[in-house]
Design a protein around this motif. Sequence first.
Motif, PDB file in Angstrom:
ATOM      1  N   SER A 196       0.979  -1.247  -0.158  1.00 50.61           N
ATOM      2  CA  SER A 196      -0.548   0.037  -0.117  1.00 50.61           C
ATOM      3  C   SER A 196       1.096   1.241  -0.354  1.00 50.61           C
ATOM      4  CB  SER A 196      -0.949   0.305   0.965  1.00 50.61           C
ATOM      5  OG  SER A 196       0.271  -0.300   2.769  1.00 50.61           O
ATOM      6  N   PRO A 197       0.335   2.336  -0.862  1.00 54.02           N
ATOM      7  CA  PRO A 197       0.932   3.533  -0.761  1.00 54.02           C
ATOM      8  C   PRO A 197       1.526   3.902   0.614  1.00 54.02           C
ATOM      9  CG  PRO A 197      -0.659   4.172  -1.867  1.00 54.02           C
ATOM     10  CD  PRO A 197      -0.826   2.969  -1.182  1.00 54.02           C
ATOM     11  N   ASN A 198       0.683   3.403   1.425  1.00 54.65           N
ATOM     12  CA  ASN A 198       1.952   4.132   2.821  1.00 54.65           C
ATOM     13  C   ASN A 198       2.430   2.711   4.068  1.00 54.65           C
ATOM     14  OD1 ASN A 198       1.171   7.774   2.841  1.00 54.65           O
ATOM     15  ND2 ASN A 198      -1.215   6.466   2.921  1.00 54.65           N
ATOM     16  N   THR A 226       5.243   4.272   5.605  1.00 51.94           N
ATOM     17  CA  THR A 226       5.055   5.572   6.842  1.00 51.94           C
ATOM     18  C   THR A 226       4.097   6.159   7.440  1.00 51.94           C
ATOM     19  OG1 THR A 226       3.667   6.792   4.682  1.00 51.94           O
ATOM     20  CG2 THR A 226       6.418   7.308   4.660  1.00 51.94           C
ATOM     21  N   ALA A 227       2.815   4.958   7.516  1.00 52.43           N
ATOM     22  CA  ALA A 227       1.853   4.942   8.420  1.00 52.43           C
ATOM     23  C   ALA A 227       2.272   4.326   9.826  1.00 52.43           C
ATOM     24  CB  ALA A 227       0.881   4.141   7.944  1.00 52.43           C
ATOM     25  N   GLN A 286      -7.738  -3.438   4.934  1.00 53.29           N
ATOM     26  CA  GLN A 286      -7.692  -2.027   4.326  1.00 53.29           C
ATOM     27  C   GLN A 286      -9.505  -2.084   4.969  1.00 53.29           C
ATOM     28  OE1 GLN A 286      -8.108  -2.207   0.136  1.00 53.29           O
ATOM     29  NE2 GLN A 286      -6.093  -1.516  -0.356  1.00 53.29           N
ATOM     30  N   GLU A 323      -2.140  -0.968   6.840  1.00 54.80           N
ATOM     31  CA  GLU A 323      -1.639  -0.823   5.714  1.00 54.80           C
ATOM     32  C   GLU A 323      -0.946  -2.292   4.955  1.00 54.80           C
ATOM     33  OE1 GLU A 323      -1.169   1.665   4.287  1.00 54.80           O
ATOM     34  OE2 GLU A 323      -1.963   2.586   5.568  1.00 54.80           O
ATOM     35  N   ARG A 337       7.590   2.585   9.473  1.00 54.27           N
ATOM     36  CA  ARG A 337       7.073   3.003  11.264  1.00 54.27           C
ATOM     37  C   ARG A 337       6.073   2.379  11.692  1.00 54.27           C
ATOM     38  NH1 ARG A 337       5.060   8.794  10.776  1.00 54.27           N
ATOM     39  NH2 ARG A 337       5.049   9.099  12.716  1.00 54.27           N
TER      40      ARG A 337
END
Length: 343
Positions: free
Chosen positions: A90-92, A95-96, A137, A142, A186
């Motif tokens: 997933s795009p995050n 970073t999530a 989701q 993520e 993260r």
Amino acid sequence: MTDASSPPRTLSGFGYHFNDAGELRNIKTGRPFEFNISNNPARNQEHYEAVGDAVAAYIEEQLVETLGLLRKIVPVDATPNEPTSKIFMSPNALTAAGKLLVLIPGINIRVGQWARKIVMNDNINKGSVFDYVRQGQSEGYEIMVLNNNENIGRALPGTKRRPIRGSESPERHVEYVFDSLIKGARAAQIFVVAHSFGGHCIARLVSSHQGANNIRARISAIAFTDSVHSLRSFESHSPDFSRWFQSHARNWVRSSRPLDTPIAPASLMAQCPCVSAGHEDHGYTTVTAIDSVFEFFAAKDSTGKRKQEAVASDESDHHNDADNDDRRPAPLSRSGSEKRHKE
């Protein structure tokens, strides 16, 4: 196939498509996939493999176009002169700060699939990771879909096939993704679903890898589905590890008994609780266990527990204030109070 020297590359080229229910069907007749297209067993198998390749390409396409995942090249520092593989995430995913769901398939299966026979003969949503991605989701995870069976490749068309750095074997691929990507993510909590030999790969990582202690500290739960892992094959481990594995892992094994029925492990070296997947077919264990897997994860979700505790605390404080504050205005009628609670 219309021309043995130049077979189609797409499902439509073979005359197939997935209908709205997720079933592979002949475009013209609506019939299911047919393995026996001739009296030649070798040609039938060749046709099956070719259609399987088209199905695999379609699944990768849907992971991106329908489910919104990104194709991530590995190794992450690849040069133009070396072969590469890919994972989907997933795009995050990196970073999530919440929950990361990592999906690891078994042996000899293409990325994004649990069992090709289920994809082609039953339903693409069951045989692929689609249902797990959608469920994850919807529950705020993520997603990262590993590709542990793409171990060799070509840097350029026509060049010699050679091992892919960091993915030389299924075990090495899982190690590389954790070391190069997940280690720096993260995510506060990591949850893993590992089917069959994928279970061996993650069990090896958390028991014997150089950074195993740090990895275990990040993993909230591992859901094995008919995993073939045995800790006997790994380096010796401490009682602390055994306790961690017992409390953080569960294996849904093939069985005719009802879903979640406790099952005695086939080997004491499985070292984690085993329960029935509610199905006797190895390939279907991931399919039938999905609801139980996410319930298991929810029970291990420390963030969710903290939220529940906070809500319970707030409600308790609210009730205590209502009981002790004589200056509070008269309450609404019972029906009005009940209506607000339901909303």
